[in-house]
Design a protein around this motif. Sequence first.
Motif, PDB file in Angstrom:
ATOM      1  N   SER A   1       0.863  -1.181   0.000  1.00 26.17           N
ATOM      2  CA  SER A   1       0.000   0.000   0.000  1.00 26.17           C
ATOM      3  C   SER A   1       0.902   1.234   0.000  1.00 26.17           C
ATOM      4  O   SER A   1       1.608   1.479   0.975  1.00 26.17           O
ATOM      5  N   LEU A   2       0.880   1.957  -1.086  1.00 24.06           N
ATOM      6  CA  LEU A   2       1.717   3.150  -1.218  1.00 24.06           C
ATOM      7  C   LEU A   2       1.010   4.350  -0.603  1.00 24.06           C
ATOM      8  O   LEU A   2      -0.115   4.676  -0.973  1.00 24.06           O
ATOM      9  N   GLY A   3       1.662   5.006   0.342  1.00 23.31           N
ATOM     10  CA  GLY A   3       1.055   6.131   1.046  1.00 23.31           C
ATOM     11  C   GLY A   3       1.164   7.433   0.269  1.00 23.31           C
ATOM     12  O   GLY A   3       2.169   7.695  -0.387  1.00 23.31           O
ATOM     13  N   THR A   4       0.108   8.255   0.365  1.00 27.95           N
ATOM     14  CA  THR A   4       0.116   9.574  -0.264  1.00 27.95           C
ATOM     15  C   THR A   4      -0.748  10.517   0.567  1.00 27.95           C
ATOM     16  O   THR A   4      -1.322  10.131   1.586  1.00 27.95           O
ATOM     17  N   LEU A   5      -0.870  11.777   0.130  1.00 24.24           N
ATOM     18  CA  LEU A   5      -1.639  12.776   0.864  1.00 24.24           C
ATOM     19  C   LEU A   5      -3.116  12.397   0.936  1.00 24.24           C
ATOM     20  O   LEU A   5      -3.710  11.959  -0.052  1.00 24.24           O
ATOM     21  N   GLU A   6      -3.713  12.608   2.097  1.00 24.32           N
ATOM     22  CA  GLU A   6      -5.107  12.194   2.284  1.00 24.32           C
ATOM     23  C   GLU A   6      -6.078  13.026   1.463  1.00 24.32           C
ATOM     24  O   GLU A   6      -7.152  12.550   1.090  1.00 24.32           O
TER      25      GLU A   6
ATOM     26  N   LEU B   1      -2.642   4.044   8.434  1.00 23.97           N
ATOM     27  CA  LEU B   1      -1.469   3.205   8.673  1.00 23.97           C
ATOM     28  C   LEU B   1      -1.716   2.246   9.830  1.00 23.97           C
ATOM     29  O   LEU B   1      -1.334   1.065   9.761  1.00 23.97           O
ATOM     30  N   ASN B   2      -2.337   2.738  10.876  1.00 29.00           N
ATOM     31  CA  ASN B   2      -2.610   1.891  12.033  1.00 29.00           C
ATOM     32  C   ASN B   2      -3.542   0.738  11.655  1.00 29.00           C
ATOM     33  O   ASN B   2      -3.358  -0.395  12.110  1.00 29.00           O
ATOM     34  N   TYR B   3      -4.533   1.016  10.800  1.00 28.90           N
ATOM     35  CA  TYR B   3      -5.447  -0.047  10.359  1.00 28.90           C
ATOM     36  C   TYR B   3      -4.688  -1.127   9.587  1.00 28.90           C
ATOM     37  O   TYR B   3      -4.842  -2.325   9.858  1.00 28.90           O
ATOM     38  N   LEU B   4      -3.882  -0.712   8.635  1.00 30.81           N
ATOM     39  CA  LEU B   4      -3.167  -1.674   7.796  1.00 30.81           C
ATOM     40  C   LEU B   4      -2.175  -2.507   8.600  1.00 30.81           C
ATOM     41  O   LEU B   4      -1.955  -3.681   8.296  1.00 30.81           O
ATOM     42  N   LEU B   5      -1.582  -1.907   9.621  1.00 35.46           N
ATOM     43  CA  LEU B   5      -0.496  -2.570  10.342  1.00 35.46           C
ATOM     44  C   LEU B   5      -0.950  -3.323  11.591  1.00 35.46           C
ATOM     45  O   LEU B   5      -0.186  -4.111  12.136  1.00 35.46           O
TER      46      LEU B   5
ATOM     47  N   VAL C   1       3.348  -1.238   4.051  1.00 36.71           N
ATOM     48  CA  VAL C   1       3.023   0.162   3.791  1.00 36.71           C
ATOM     49  C   VAL C   1       4.288   0.848   3.291  1.00 36.71           C
ATOM     50  O   VAL C   1       5.335   0.766   3.932  1.00 36.71           O
ATOM     51  N   ILE C   2       4.185   1.499   2.149  1.00 31.21           N
ATOM     52  CA  ILE C   2       5.347   2.180   1.571  1.00 31.21           C
ATOM     53  C   ILE C   2       5.198   3.675   1.812  1.00 31.21           C
ATOM     54  O   ILE C   2       4.197   4.285   1.419  1.00 31.21           O
ATOM     55  N   ILE C   3       6.179   4.265   2.474  1.00 30.26           N
ATOM     56  CA  ILE C   3       6.162   5.696   2.786  1.00 30.26           C
ATOM     57  C   ILE C   3       7.389   6.347   2.150  1.00 30.26           C
ATOM     58  O   ILE C   3       8.522   5.938   2.427  1.00 30.26           O
ATOM     59  N   VAL C   4       7.154   7.343   1.303  1.00 30.41           N
ATOM     60  CA  VAL C   4       8.263   8.132   0.754  1.00 30.41           C
ATOM     61  C   VAL C   4       8.551   9.202   1.800  1.00 30.41           C
ATOM     62  O   VAL C   4       7.923  10.266   1.827  1.00 30.41           O
TER      63      VAL C   4
END
Length: 339
Positions: free
Chosen positions: A139-144, A169-173, A182-185
């Motif tokens: 799951s690639l993270g981006t601005l909400e 993030l808390n839900y996925l993890l 979870v992928i965070i740049v």
Amino acid sequence: MAMDFFSRLDLQEGLQTLSVLQWIPGYVLLGAIPILLMPYFLVFTKFWTLALFSLAWLVYDWNTHSQGGRRSAWVRNWTLWKYFRDYFPIKLVKTHDLSPKHNYIIANHPHGIISYGAFINFATEATGFSRMFPAIIPSLGTLEGIFWIPIVREYVMSVGVSPVSELALNYLLTQNGSGNAVIIVVGGATEALLCRPGASTIFLKQRKGFVKMALKTGAYLVPSYSFGENDVHNQETFPEGTWIRFFQKTFQDTLKKILGLNFCTFHGRGLTRGSWGFLPFNRPITTVVGEPMPIPRIQKPNKEMVDKYHALYISALRKLFDQHKVQYGFSETQELTII
């Protein structure tokens, strides 16, 4: 001459160029449709019920993007993304297995102008993520804010993009079983301003939220580096003290406050090689995914604990960079600069 132009080689290159050309304008167009047409439908046409239904669906479905989203294997496997991959080309390199018994935060560096490598490698199957890391769901993270726009939110959810918010993030993890990545740049918009061809400077010293999240959820930390990400655009920073630099900095600061985005003054190639434009240069991007770091689960980690694992993460990232830098375009003496 015409036959040469329309040869198979030229056709393939043309399709690759179009696949990249449509990407950002496609999001803009999809976003403009509901923003412009929904008020028009509501006020001026007999299709007001359609606009009302769209708004009702948005309200009803509001939490979906923060609860794993609604991904589509079909969209992630579109041939479009393979042309996009081959334009640069983009490659994904695996150094260690990721066990489906755990969850992971894959921190990616550098951001570059638009993070082409992170998108293709983690939000599509063009480079074979699921084949390399079986039973791991990325799951690639981006601005909400992107998920507040009808149509656009459906599109980005379909490729497995999620908000980089604490709730999502808390839900996925912690609430979605194991085998989630979870992928965070990590460098975000600030790091975009640092990118230059040949540069290896990342914004990380004060970015510790991802480490704290890993400690609170027990997710393993995984370093990753996209070699070549900084090389696909040229960025201009005008001389300090000039009026154009004042305008540039004021505009960047204002946009950052309003949208959370940094406006980069950049350019690349045009529709044909050697021409001037805003398409990225055809230069390779290789994302190397490193070794997972086991992290203890601590409900309320203190500052010392966060700093400890942040330092360990930086050490692992430097090691990954040094092990692969020569193979992917840097000299033996190039160092990873962390600010």
